[in-house]
Every structure is written in structure tokens, then in C-alpha cells.
Scaffold this active site. Structure first.
Site, PDB file in Angstrom:
ATOM      1  N   CYS A 299      11.337   4.056  -6.381  1.00 46.08           N
ATOM      2  CA  CYS A 299      10.421   3.221  -7.156  1.00 46.08           C
ATOM      3  C   CYS A 299      10.722   3.313  -8.643  1.00 46.08           C
ATOM      4  O   CYS A 299      10.357   4.282  -9.297  1.00 46.08           O
ATOM      5  CB  CYS A 299       8.984   3.660  -6.862  1.00 46.08           C
ATOM      6  SG  CYS A 299       7.750   2.842  -7.876  1.00 46.08           S
TER       7      CYS A 299
ATOM      8  N   CYS B 274       7.852   3.858 -10.998  1.00 44.99           N
ATOM      9  CA  CYS B 274       7.256   5.194 -10.928  1.00 44.99           C
ATOM     10  C   CYS B 274       8.150   6.221 -11.603  1.00 44.99           C
ATOM     11  O   CYS B 274       7.699   7.018 -12.413  1.00 44.99           O
ATOM     12  CB  CYS B 274       7.062   5.607  -9.467  1.00 44.99           C
ATOM     13  SG  CYS B 274       6.293   4.318  -8.462  1.00 44.99           S
ATOM     14  N   ASP B 275       9.435   6.202 -11.262  1.00 50.93           N
ATOM     15  CA  ASP B 275      10.310   7.314 -11.635  1.00 50.93           C
ATOM     16  C   ASP B 275      11.328   6.979 -12.719  1.00 50.93           C
ATOM     17  O   ASP B 275      12.034   7.872 -13.180  1.00 50.93           O
ATOM     18  CB  ASP B 275      11.033   7.833 -10.377  1.00 50.93           C
ATOM     19  CG  ASP B 275      10.043   8.401  -9.355  1.00 50.93           C
ATOM     20  OD1 ASP B 275       8.932   8.792  -9.773  1.00 50.93           O
ATOM     21  OD2 ASP B 275      10.370   8.445  -8.158  1.00 50.93           O
TER      22      ASP B 275
HETATM   23  P1  FAD Z   1       0.718   3.593   2.661  1.00 51.75           P
HETATM   24  O1  FAD Z   1       0.598   4.592   1.593  1.00 51.75           O
HETATM   25  O2  FAD Z   1       2.067   3.282   3.209  1.00 51.75           O
HETATM   26  O3  FAD Z   1      -0.229   4.070   3.867  1.00 51.75           O
HETATM   27  C1  FAD Z   1      -0.205   3.442   5.116  1.00 51.75           C
HETATM   28  C2  FAD Z   1      -1.118   4.161   6.091  1.00 51.75           C
HETATM   29  O4  FAD Z   1      -1.174   3.444   7.306  1.00 51.75           O
HETATM   30  C3  FAD Z   1      -0.655   5.561   6.489  1.00 51.75           C
HETATM   31  O5  FAD Z   1      -1.781   6.384   6.662  1.00 51.75           O
HETATM   32  C4  FAD Z   1       0.046   5.310   7.824  1.00 51.75           C
HETATM   33  O6  FAD Z   1       0.127   6.471   8.633  1.00 51.75           O
HETATM   34  C5  FAD Z   1      -0.880   4.282   8.416  1.00 51.75           C
HETATM   35  N1  FAD Z   1      -0.328   3.446   9.489  1.00 51.75           N
HETATM   36  C6  FAD Z   1       0.754   2.639   9.474  1.00 51.75           C
HETATM   37  N2  FAD Z   1       0.885   1.988  10.648  1.00 51.75           N
HETATM   38  C7  FAD Z   1      -0.146   2.393  11.429  1.00 51.75           C
HETATM   39  C8  FAD Z   1      -0.571   2.091  12.766  1.00 51.75           C
HETATM   40  N3  FAD Z   1       0.089   1.218  13.544  1.00 51.75           N
HETATM   41  N4  FAD Z   1      -1.682   2.714  13.249  1.00 51.75           N
HETATM   42  C9  FAD Z   1      -2.376   3.595  12.488  1.00 51.75           C
HETATM   43  N5  FAD Z   1      -2.016   3.908  11.209  1.00 51.75           N
HETATM   44  C10 FAD Z   1      -0.926   3.315  10.698  1.00 51.75           C
HETATM   45  N6  FAD Z   1       3.225   4.322  -6.421  1.00 51.75           N
HETATM   46  C11 FAD Z   1       2.700   4.586  -7.642  1.00 51.75           C
HETATM   47  O7  FAD Z   1       1.780   3.896  -8.081  1.00 51.75           O
HETATM   48  N7  FAD Z   1       3.155   5.654  -8.380  1.00 51.75           N
HETATM   49  C12 FAD Z   1       4.142   6.493  -7.956  1.00 51.75           C
HETATM   50  O8  FAD Z   1       4.543   7.440  -8.657  1.00 51.75           O
HETATM   51  C13 FAD Z   1       4.725   6.230  -6.671  1.00 51.75           C
HETATM   52  N8  FAD Z   1       5.741   6.995  -6.199  1.00 51.75           N
HETATM   53  C14 FAD Z   1       6.225   6.761  -4.943  1.00 51.75           C
HETATM   54  C15 FAD Z   1       7.201   7.619  -4.441  1.00 51.75           C
HETATM   55  C16 FAD Z   1       7.685   7.457  -3.167  1.00 51.75           C
HETATM   56  C17 FAD Z   1       8.721   8.421  -2.638  1.00 51.75           C
HETATM   57  C18 FAD Z   1       7.173   6.391  -2.349  1.00 51.75           C
HETATM   58  C19 FAD Z   1       7.663   6.224  -0.934  1.00 51.75           C
HETATM   59  C20 FAD Z   1       6.223   5.517  -2.857  1.00 51.75           C
HETATM   60  C21 FAD Z   1       5.741   5.687  -4.153  1.00 51.75           C
HETATM   61  N9  FAD Z   1       4.773   4.828  -4.699  1.00 51.75           N
HETATM   62  C22 FAD Z   1       4.227   5.108  -5.924  1.00 51.75           C
HETATM   63  C23 FAD Z   1       4.260   3.658  -3.951  1.00 51.75           C
HETATM   64  C24 FAD Z   1       2.889   3.972  -3.320  1.00 51.75           C
HETATM   65  O9  FAD Z   1       2.976   5.196  -2.623  1.00 51.75           O
HETATM   66  C25 FAD Z   1       2.472   2.835  -2.401  1.00 51.75           C
HETATM   67  O10 FAD Z   1       2.385   1.622  -3.128  1.00 51.75           O
HETATM   68  C26 FAD Z   1       1.083   3.096  -1.768  1.00 51.75           C
HETATM   69  O11 FAD Z   1       1.062   4.327  -1.078  1.00 51.75           O
HETATM   70  C27 FAD Z   1       0.701   1.976  -0.808  1.00 51.75           C
HETATM   71  O12 FAD Z   1      -0.523   2.274  -0.215  1.00 51.75           O
HETATM   72  P2  FAD Z   1      -0.975   1.678   1.178  1.00 51.75           P
HETATM   73  O13 FAD Z   1      -2.292   2.307   1.460  1.00 51.75           O
HETATM   74  O14 FAD Z   1      -0.851   0.215   1.166  1.00 51.75           O
HETATM   75  O15 FAD Z   1       0.134   2.174   2.244  1.00 51.75           O
END
Ligand code: FAD
Length: 303
Positions: A130, A133-134
Site C-alpha cells: 500500500c 500507507c507505507d
Molecule cells: P478486511 O480488513 O479485508 O476484513 C475482511 C473481513 O471479512 C475479515 O474479518 C475476513 O476474515 C472476513 N471475511 C472474508 N470473507 C468472509 C466469508 N466468506 N465469511 C466470513 N468472513 C469473511 N490501510 C490504511 O488505512 N493504513 C495502513 O497503514 C494500511 N496498511 C496495510 C498493510 C497491509 C499489509 C494490508 C494488507 C493492508 C493495509 N491497509 C492499510 C488497507 C486496510 O487494511 C484495508 O483497507 C481495510 O482493512 C479494509 O477493511 P475491510 O473491513 O473492508 O476488509
């Protein structure tokens, strides 16, 4: 049965659950892994009002906030099928079926990985996904961007303003990015684009990344570039395979939502990285989770 059932325990799902519970609605959260991508994150410096935190710490705070209310958290459970008759029905991998008046889909996304030696070992130690982010962590240093699509070239242009030099490595002979982006990248003095480059290894000193190894697919020669960071930009895949046919998805598999987070299926809302929202960040996911939850509340008071 629930009033609001949330699929996903990342920032979007946690936010949706808190907003629903605070309306006095019977709320459940189903998560394959509570915390989502945040659980895989090392330093976080753009979660506004918190100058610095770390993934696991933020995950604990998310869970504590949800648990402050009467929310049924079902962790380590995967949803496999969505259907709707009178109520929304959600089938789980363990065979159980959950029913709810409304559903909020927040299953997030996953970054496509290079699958080369060193990538996992140096994840968060130079291997990043990202740039928003980084990027600032590599101020004044040399980095590579893997992938010459729109996200790769956008990342290169973004990083070029912060770091000393950016090398873009693209597997194909041509960049897939829009010409306007390629022209912009070419006009910047500190971006080098290498096509027909197959990344073969992330190298490091045991603690952090010190370079990348790639093969020139034309000549077959192997090359090593010394650098401090590698941004992998070869695709973000929404976790929506199981939703095909149930709600309308974009060609990239993202859940199509309106401004209230409503999907094509009435009573089913969506938020976060799994949706067509263009930017994928924690604060944005949380905002959209709150938005979808308020959308669900509005729906419930009308039905
Ligand atoms: P996610 O965080 O992907 O959560 C999805 C959830 O759904 C999880 O609990 C998963 O287990 C669950 N799930 C999926 N499919 C199913 C299913 N079929 N049944 C039940 N549960 C399911 N963003 C920032 O703002 N700042 C940062 O510094 C940053 N650093 C990052 C570093 C890394 C390495 C990564 C990978 C991402 C980073 N991001 C950062 C991006 C940020 O993490 C995401 O934008 C954010 O987490 C998205 O949130 P979300 O709730 O949409 O999805």
C-alpha cells in the site's frame, strides 16, 4: 434471527456492528478471521487522530469496541452462500444457516502476491502493498514497484515524489496502464520502467529488504537491483467469489453499492474493500461500514 447480520470482522464490519448495536438492533458479526487485513499490518500512521499504531493493537481495540455492546461475534466462521426469501439467509461452511432482516457484507479483499522467495519473510520489512500507507517510510530511498497496470504506475508516480528513485518491473512486454499515466511517469526524472521482467526473489540482510532479483524474459539474463522497498501492485482481489449470482458485482468482482451502501438485493448492504469504493483504506472502510449500517437502519424502519 438478527436485525443486522454483518459478514466480516475488519474495520468496515466492526464499524457497521457498532453503529447497528447502538441503534438497539439485534446484531451479529460473522468473521473468518476477526481483524481482517489489519491483523497483517505492522505500522499504521494514517488512522487519523492516532499518530501511530500497529495492526494487532488496532484489532484488539476494534474487538473491544464491538464487545462493549451486545453483539454476537462468531469468529472463525466462513459464509458460503447468500439467499433471500422473507429474510436474508446465510449459509456457513459448517452447514449452519443464519437468518437476518438485513445483511451487511464487508468481506474485504486480499492483495495478490508475487509468490517468490523472500516475499513472506520480508513482508512489512520492505515488502509493502500500500503506497498510501507505507510510501513515507522510504523517503529518500530506492524502491521498486511490481506491476505496470494502472495501480502500479499510479504507485510509481506517487512514490517518485517521496523516494529517491522508483524502478517499475512489468512482466509483459507492454504496460497495461493508461497512456496518460505512462506519459506522466516517463516525464518524471526518477522513474525507470523495465518490461519483460520476471521477479524471481526478494533479497535481504535477514532483517530487511536490500534488493530484488529479476530475469530479463527476452535475454534470459538475471539481474539484481539494490533497493530498500518493494511495492507489489499486481491486483487487489475482493473476497466475493461466493456472492456471484446473489448480488450484482462489477467486472472486477467488487460489490456494486449505491450511496447508502445498498446492493442490488434489497436489505443487503455492503462496505469496505469488497465494494466498488475506489480507495481502500482503514478510515474509508470504517466510514463506509457506518454508512451501510445507517442504510440498514433506514431500511428496517421502513419495512
Ligand atoms: P478486511 O480488513 O479485508 O476484513 C475482511 C473481513 O471479512 C475479515 O474479518 C475476513 O476474515 C472476513 N471475511 C472474508 N470473507 C468472509 C466469508 N466468506 N465469511 C466470513 N468472513 C469473511 N490501510 C490504511 O488505512 N493504513 C495502513 O497503514 C494500511 N496498511 C496495510 C498493510 C497491509 C499489509 C494490508 C494488507 C493492508 C493495509 N491497509 C492499510 C488497507 C486496510 O487494511 C484495508 O483497507 C481495510 O482493512 C479494509 O477493511 P475491510 O473491513 O473492508 O476488509
Amino acid at each position: 434471527a438478527f436485525d443486522v447480520l454483518v459478514v466480516g470482522g475488519g474495520p468496515a464490519g466492526a464499524s457497521a456492528a457498532v453503529y447497528a448495536a447502538r441503534k438497539g438492533l439485534r446484531t451479529g458479526v460473522l468473521a473468518e478471521r476477526f481483524g481482517g487485513q489489519v491483523a497483517d499490518t505492522v505500522g499504521i500512521e494514517n488512522f487519523i487522530s492516532v499518530q501511530y499504531t500497529e495492526g494487532p493493537k488496532l484489532v484488539n481495540a476494534l474487538e473491544a469496541h464491538v464487545r462493549q455492546y451486545e453483539v454476537d461475534i462468531m469468529n472463525n466462521q466462513r459464509a458460503t452462500k447468500l439467499s433471500k426469501s422473507e429474510q436474508v439467509e446465510l449459509e456457513l461452511a459448517n452447514g449452519a444457516v443464519l437468518k437476518s432482516k438485513t445483511l451487511i457484507l464487508a468481506p474485504g479483499a486480499r492483495w495478490r502476491e508475487m509468490n517468490v522467495p523472500g516475499e513472506q519473510e520480508y513482508r512489512g520489512k520492505g515488502v509493502a502493498y500500500c503506497p498510501h500507507c507505507d510510501g513515507p517510510l522510504f523517503k529518500g530511498k530506492k524502491v521498486a514497484v511490481i506491476g505496470g497496470g494502472n495501480s502500479g504506475i499510479e504507485a510509481a508516480i506517487d512514490l517518485a515524489g517521496i523516494v529517491e528513485h522508483v524502478t517499475v518491473l512489468e512482466f509483459a512486454a507492454e504496460l497495461r496502464a493508461d497512456a496518460v499515466l505512462v506519459n506522466k511517469a516517463n516525464s518524471m526524472g526518477n522513474i525507470t520502467i523495465i518490461t519483460e521482467a520476471q521477479t524471481t526473489e526478494v533479497t535481504g540482510d535477514g532483517n530487511k529488504v536490500n534488493g530484488i532479483q529479476y530475469t530479463d524474459r527476452n535475454s534470459g539474463d538475471s539481474h539484481h537491483i539494490e533497493l530498500a522497498g518493494i511495492f507489489v501492485q499486481i491486483g487487489l482481489v475482493p473476497n466475493t467469489e461466493w456472492l456471484r449470482g446473489a448480488v450484482e458485482l462489477s467486472p472486477r468482482g467488487e460489490i456494486i453499492v449505491d450511496e447508502r451502501g445498498q446492493t442490488s438485493l434489497p436489505g443487503v448492504f455492503a462496505a469496505g474493500d469488497a465494494t466498488t469504493a475506489p480507495y481502500k483504506q482503514i478510515v474509508i472502510a470504517m466510514g463506509s461500514g457506518a454508512n451501510a449500517s445507517l442504510g440498514a437502519f433506514d431500511y428496517l424502519i421502513r419495512h
